[in-house]
Scaffold this active site. Structure first.
Site, PDB file in Angstrom:
ATOM      1  N   LYS A   1       0.863  -1.172   0.000  1.00  0.00           N
ATOM      2  CA  LYS A   1       0.000   0.000   0.000  1.00  0.00           C
ATOM      3  C   LYS A   1       0.907   1.232   0.000  1.00  0.00           C
ATOM      4  CE  LYS A   1      -4.071  -1.872  -0.089  1.00  0.00           C
ATOM      5  NZ  LYS A   1      -4.955  -1.671  -1.251  1.00  0.00           N
TER       6      LYS A   1
ATOM      7  N   ASP B   1       0.035  -0.088  -4.511  1.00  0.00           N
ATOM      8  CA  ASP B   1      -1.384   0.226  -4.699  1.00  0.00           C
ATOM      9  C   ASP B   1      -1.676   1.554  -4.017  1.00  0.00           C
ATOM     10  OD1 ASP B   1      -4.099   0.333  -5.027  1.00  0.00           O
ATOM     11  OD2 ASP B   1      -4.554  -1.528  -3.950  1.00  0.00           O
TER      12      ASP B   1
ATOM     13  N   GLU C   1      -0.817   0.426  -9.014  1.00  0.00           N
ATOM     14  CA  GLU C   1      -2.266   0.187  -9.004  1.00  0.00           C
ATOM     15  C   GLU C   1      -3.001   1.459  -8.600  1.00  0.00           C
ATOM     16  OE1 GLU C   1      -3.171  -3.376  -6.776  1.00  0.00           O
ATOM     17  OE2 GLU C   1      -5.302  -2.907  -6.665  1.00  0.00           O
TER      18      GLU C   1
ATOM     19  N   ASP D   1      -7.873  -0.454 -10.807  1.00  0.00           N
ATOM     20  CA  ASP D   1      -8.735  -1.195  -9.884  1.00  0.00           C
ATOM     21  C   ASP D   1     -10.059  -0.424  -9.800  1.00  0.00           C
ATOM     22  OD1 ASP D   1     -10.037  -2.170  -7.616  1.00  0.00           O
ATOM     23  OD2 ASP D   1      -8.300  -2.192  -6.313  1.00  0.00           O
TER      24      ASP D   1
ATOM     25  N   LYS E   1     -12.240  -7.376  -9.619  1.00  0.00           N
ATOM     26  CA  LYS E   1     -12.913  -7.753  -8.368  1.00  0.00           C
ATOM     27  C   LYS E   1     -14.374  -7.959  -8.692  1.00  0.00           C
ATOM     28  CE  LYS E   1     -10.029  -5.060  -5.303  1.00  0.00           C
ATOM     29  NZ  LYS E   1      -9.921  -3.970  -4.347  1.00  0.00           N
TER      30      LYS E   1
HETATM   31  O1  OSB Z   1      -7.500  -1.590  -3.434  1.00  0.00           O
HETATM   32  O2  OSB Z   1      -7.075  -3.620  -3.813  1.00  0.00           O
HETATM   33  C1  OSB Z   1      -7.542  -2.740  -3.075  1.00  0.00           C
HETATM   34  C2  OSB Z   1      -8.562  -4.404   0.162  1.00  0.00           C
HETATM   35  C3  OSB Z   1      -9.715  -3.767   0.453  1.00  0.00           C
HETATM   36  C4  OSB Z   1     -10.149  -2.756  -0.354  1.00  0.00           C
HETATM   37  C5  OSB Z   1      -9.418  -2.407  -1.480  1.00  0.00           C
HETATM   38  C6  OSB Z   1      -8.254  -3.065  -1.801  1.00  0.00           C
HETATM   39  C7  OSB Z   1      -7.831  -4.043  -0.952  1.00  0.00           C
HETATM   40  C8  OSB Z   1      -6.635  -4.713  -1.214  1.00  0.00           C
HETATM   41  C9  OSB Z   1      -6.658  -6.132  -1.030  1.00  0.00           C
HETATM   42  O3  OSB Z   1      -5.633  -4.150  -1.554  1.00  0.00           O
HETATM   43  C10 OSB Z   1      -5.410  -6.533  -0.437  1.00  0.00           C
HETATM   44  C11 OSB Z   1      -5.628  -7.543   0.558  1.00  0.00           C
HETATM   45  O4  OSB Z   1      -6.621  -8.282   0.447  1.00  0.00           O
HETATM   46  O5  OSB Z   1      -4.734  -7.601   1.419  1.00  0.00           O
HETATM   47 MG    MG Z   2      -6.426  -1.861  -5.240  1.00  0.00          MG
END
Ligand code: OSB
Ligand code: MG
Length: 369
Positions: free
Chosen positions: A163, A188, A213, A238, A262
């Site tokens: 992140k 991300d 991302e 995403d 997703k």
């Molecule tokens: O942006 O991909 C995302 C989890 C919750 C909401 C948004 C995101 C995520 C993740 C998933 O990044 C990562 C994880 O499951 O650890």
């Molecule tokens: Mg993401």
């Protein structure tokens, strides 16, 4: 199949530690579980938009309300023979993708069970063995992150997602690259930046990340195309990809070179298959994202990850990573380093543990024609 009953549960699932991203810090995941009954059987779906509309414009409370008062009444008593037919019945309702997804996933689980097939086969998957990665949120310190990553690398993870947000950015990536020069890593941003940060994104090119991302706004395509034209690192979308049509447009204008799929964000498995196919035809690879769902939602994601154009390890995690006890069973357990095997039981392969469902439920509804 004629839809006879739809049960809804809005649940709160406590995390073992807070998940910290550019869109906030949370220690409990709010999710909506749906049980759909038809033809003497039932299927389970899940949609996990969380408690606040900070990742997308939806949240668990709006999903429960939309499904209960608007969407489920469009399906109850109807004969729904395909995912497309289900989406057709809901197509008069704008947006609300996470709400539509909860119903669509339950339909697919039920459909696969009634056909006696595992979901991954019903979707056209090729190989039940799926590669997944490790993800790390914002931490107390870069030192702690590096130590945690050491363990993930020793555990055999093939890629790491970090992140990324203002204050946890270039210096963090520089330290990661120094310690792990060859590891496949991506960041991300969860829509934390604007084109004002172009110089920073140009600097990121030096670190050879697999992708960036969702760097820009959650509903943007055009600025992402501008950014992609200015940097070497591939952009992965995403949040911005909420339908197959958005995927087509993003690819057409050069807004991304990867798509995170997703099922919740795009309105269900039916639409996730369409996004996958649009990308495959355009030669744009995909991978499957997650929302920290229980094993119900995660098993649907795992089935999607068996599709042929999924070309990067997905965000699918062992239950124990986030939960002391998964709301559903069986829990998600690795079948090898950085791998899961999609269930060979009919359907998606998981359903709520009744005792956990009782304990975690905040609000419920039971709907009939
Ligand atoms: O942006 O991909 C995302 C989890 C919750 C909401 C948004 C995101 C995520 C993740 C998933 O990044 C990562 C994880 O499951 O650890
Ligand atoms: Mg993401």
């Amino acid at each position: 199949m004629r839809i006879e009953c739809i049960e809804l549960y809005r649940v709160a699932m406590p995390l073992v530690y807070p998940f910290r991203t550019a869109f906030g810090d949370d220690d409990t995941i709010e999710s909506v579980l749906v049980c759909m009954r038809a033809a003497g059987d039932y299927g389970w779906g899940e949609s996990a938009p969380w408690r606040y509309p900070a990742y997308s414009p939806e949240c668990a409370a709006t999903v429960l309300l939309m499904v209960r008062d608007v969407l489920a009444p469009l399906l109850l008593g109807k004969d729904v023979g395909s995912g497309e037919a289900l989406q057709g019945l809901l197509s008069g309702i704008k947006g609300n993708q996470f709400a539509k997804a909860a119903l669509d996933l339950a339909w697919w689980d039920l459909h696969a069970k009634l056909s006696g097939e595992p979901l991954w086969r019903a979707l056209g998957g090729r190989d039940p063995l799926v590669d997944v990665g490790a993800d790390f949120g914002v931490m107390e310190s870069v030192g702690l992150l590096l130590d945690t990553m050491d363990r993930a690398v020793r555990d055999g993870y093939k890629r790491v997602k970090l992140k990324y947000r203002p204050g946890w950015d270039l210096d963090m990536v520089a330290a990661v690259r120094e310690r792990f020069p060859d590891l496949t890593v991506h960041v991300d941003c969860n829509s934390a930046y604007t084109l004002d940060a172009l110089a920073m994104f140009r600097q990121l090119d030096a670190y050879g990340l697999a992708m960036i991302e969702q760097p820009l706004a959650h509903d943007d395509l055009v600025d992402h195309a501008t950014l992609q034209a200015e940097i070497e690192t591939p952009v992965c979308l995403d949040e911005s990809i909420t339908s197959a049509d958005k995927a087509r447009k993003a690819i057409q204008i050069g807004a991304c070179r990867w798509v995170n799929v997703k099922p919740g964000r795009v309105g269900g498995i039916t639409n996730a298959l369409a996004v996958h196919d649009v990308c495959a035809e355009a030669g744009v690879p995909c991978w499957i994202g997650g929302m920290l769902e229980s094993a119900v939602g995660a098993s649907h994601c795992l089935a999607l990850a068996t599709l042929p154009n999924v070309k990067y390890p997905s965000d699918i995690f062992p239950s124990a990573r986030f939960y002391e006890r998964d709301l559903a069973r069986p829990p998600m357990v690795h079948s090898g380093p950085s791998q899961f095997r999609a269930s060979d039981a009919p359907g998606a392969g998981a359903e709520p543990d009744p005792e956990m469902l009782e304990r975690c439920t905040l609000e419920r509804a039971e709907l009939r024609p």
